[in-house]
Design a protein around this motif. Structure first.
Motif, PDB file in Angstrom:
ATOM      1  N   ASP A 246      -0.498  -1.003  -3.854  1.00  0.00           N
ATOM      2  CA  ASP A 246      -1.719  -1.758  -4.171  1.00  0.00           C
ATOM      3  C   ASP A 246      -1.848  -1.788  -5.694  1.00  0.00           C
TER       4      ASP A 246
ATOM      5  N   THR B 219      -7.020  -3.219  -5.464  1.00  0.00           N
ATOM      6  CA  THR B 219      -8.053  -4.019  -4.794  1.00  0.00           C
ATOM      7  C   THR B 219      -8.434  -3.412  -3.444  1.00  0.00           C
TER       8      THR B 219
ATOM      9  N   TYR C 227      -6.231  -3.471  -1.073  1.00  0.00           N
ATOM     10  CA  TYR C 227      -5.343  -4.206  -0.159  1.00  0.00           C
ATOM     11  C   TYR C 227      -3.981  -4.376  -0.827  1.00  0.00           C
ATOM     12  N   ILE C 228      -2.939  -4.388  -0.019  1.00  0.00           N
ATOM     13  CA  ILE C 228      -1.622  -4.746  -0.545  1.00  0.00           C
ATOM     14  C   ILE C 228      -1.470  -6.245  -0.322  1.00  0.00           C
ATOM     15  N   GLU C 229      -1.432  -6.976  -1.427  1.00  0.00           N
ATOM     16  CA  GLU C 229      -1.393  -8.443  -1.358  1.00  0.00           C
ATOM     17  C   GLU C 229       0.065  -8.921  -1.277  1.00  0.00           C
ATOM     18  N   ARG C 230       0.240 -10.068  -0.686  1.00  0.00           N
ATOM     19  CA  ARG C 230       1.586 -10.644  -0.556  1.00  0.00           C
ATOM     20  C   ARG C 230       2.250 -10.821  -1.933  1.00  0.00           C
ATOM     21  N   GLU C 231       1.453 -11.290  -2.909  1.00  0.00           N
ATOM     22  CA  GLU C 231       2.017 -11.510  -4.246  1.00  0.00           C
ATOM     23  C   GLU C 231       2.530 -10.209  -4.864  1.00  0.00           C
ATOM     24  N   GLU C 232       1.810  -9.100  -4.582  1.00  0.00           N
ATOM     25  CA  GLU C 232       2.236  -7.800  -5.117  1.00  0.00           C
ATOM     26  C   GLU C 232       3.575  -7.395  -4.505  1.00  0.00           C
TER      27      GLU C 232
ATOM     28  N   PHE D 274       4.836  -9.399   6.714  1.00  0.00           N
ATOM     29  CA  PHE D 274       3.401  -9.615   6.915  1.00  0.00           C
ATOM     30  C   PHE D 274       3.066  -9.935   8.369  1.00  0.00           C
TER      31      PHE D 274
ATOM     32  N   ASP E 154       0.368  -7.314   8.716  1.00  0.00           N
ATOM     33  CA  ASP E 154      -0.954  -7.924   8.521  1.00  0.00           C
ATOM     34  C   ASP E 154      -1.483  -8.412   9.875  1.00  0.00           C
TER      35      ASP E 154
ATOM     36  N   ARG F 296      -3.201 -10.187   3.673  1.00  0.00           N
ATOM     37  CA  ARG F 296      -3.104  -8.949   2.888  1.00  0.00           C
ATOM     38  C   ARG F 296      -3.130  -7.762   3.853  1.00  0.00           C
TER      39      ARG F 296
ATOM     40  N   SER G   2      -4.482  -4.145   4.784  1.00  0.00           N
ATOM     41  CA  SER G   2      -5.556  -3.171   4.533  1.00  0.00           C
ATOM     42  C   SER G   2      -5.014  -1.755   4.748  1.00  0.00           C
TER      43      SER G   2
END
Lengths: 24, 213
Positions: free
Chosen positions: B117, B121, B123-128, B157, B161, B167, B169
């Motif tokens: 993360d 945020t 959340y682990i975002e796709r972009e990260e 994902f 996800d 994202r 959680s």
């Protein structure tokens, strides 16, 4: 690699291999 | 019982009492003292100030202080609990404690979550994840097409996800990891089980008279 999930691939990074800290 | 007389003299600033650190972590007092031997080696490799800076951390990890690496940066950032740009001994021991084979699995999952993360945020975002994948590919000189990268992300994902909000959680992460236990391998350092035999010189430098093992 395409068969692995992204985190399996990422965990192969040298930067995450903290075992290197213990090498004298 | 439980009494320790300390001869805490001539210690670096930030060298917290080993007895207190052992009480807070999974390490014994002897293991904390052995870790201090390791800490001294790393923290004096560039500037002998009793603190580990990023250059010293990189030098210990890669034997090269100039090697830029996204993942090493992330680990350093998480070890630098006080956000001072350096790691003191207490933070070093508390952070490494998570990597002990006996540390709680929940602590390992939480550390790994924070590692990924990157923007904190929650959340682990796709972009990260994409950014980390690309960094790994550069590091390992592995070549994958954009199409393959996107398909790896899609597949990851799809599995992780579960509420499909794009994202991951904390709850989704815990669920994902429980189905993919190999992801937690990097969170355990077997070396920590034998740290007193790796650094036996701690005995000669012990600041604690009675060692609790």
């Amino acid at each position: 690699p395409a068969a692995m999930n992204a985190f399996e691939l990422i965990s192969m990074s040298q930067g995450l291999n903290l075992g290197n800290l213990f090498e004298k | 019982m439980g009494c320790f007389s300390s001869k805490l003299t001539n210690q670096s600033p930030g060298h917290e009492n080993p007895v207190a650190l052992a009480a807070e972590t999974v390490f014994s007092v002897s293991e904390v003292e052995a870790l201090y031997e390791l800490f001294k080696n790393i923290s004096s490799s560039v500037i002998d100030d009793g603190l580990i800076n990023k250059e010293e951390f990189q030098l210990a990890l890669f034997k090269n202080s100039q090697k830029e690496n996204l993942f090493a940066d992330r680990v350093f950032y998480l070890f630098d609990v006080k956000r001072r740009g350096v790691i003191d001994f207490g933070d070093f021991v508390r952070s490494l404690s998570v990597f002990h084979p006996n540390a709680p699995r929940e602590d390992k999952m939480e550390f790994a979550f924070k590692l990924y993360d990157m923007d904190s945020t929650g959340y682990i975002e796709r972009e990260e994840v994409k950014q980390m994948l690309i960094a790994l590919l550069c590091e390992s000189e592995m070549k994958l097409s954009d199409e393959v990268i996107e398909s790896i992300l899609d597949k990851t994902f799809e599995e992780a996800d579960t509420d499909r909000d794009g994202r991951i959680s904390r709850d989704e992460w815990q669920n994902f990891v429980s189905h993919n236990p190999s992801l937690m391998k990097i969170m355990t350092l077997p070396y920590l089980r034998d740290i007193t035999t790796t650094f036996p010189s701690f005995v000669f430098n012990s600041a604690v008279d009675d060692i609790a093992t």
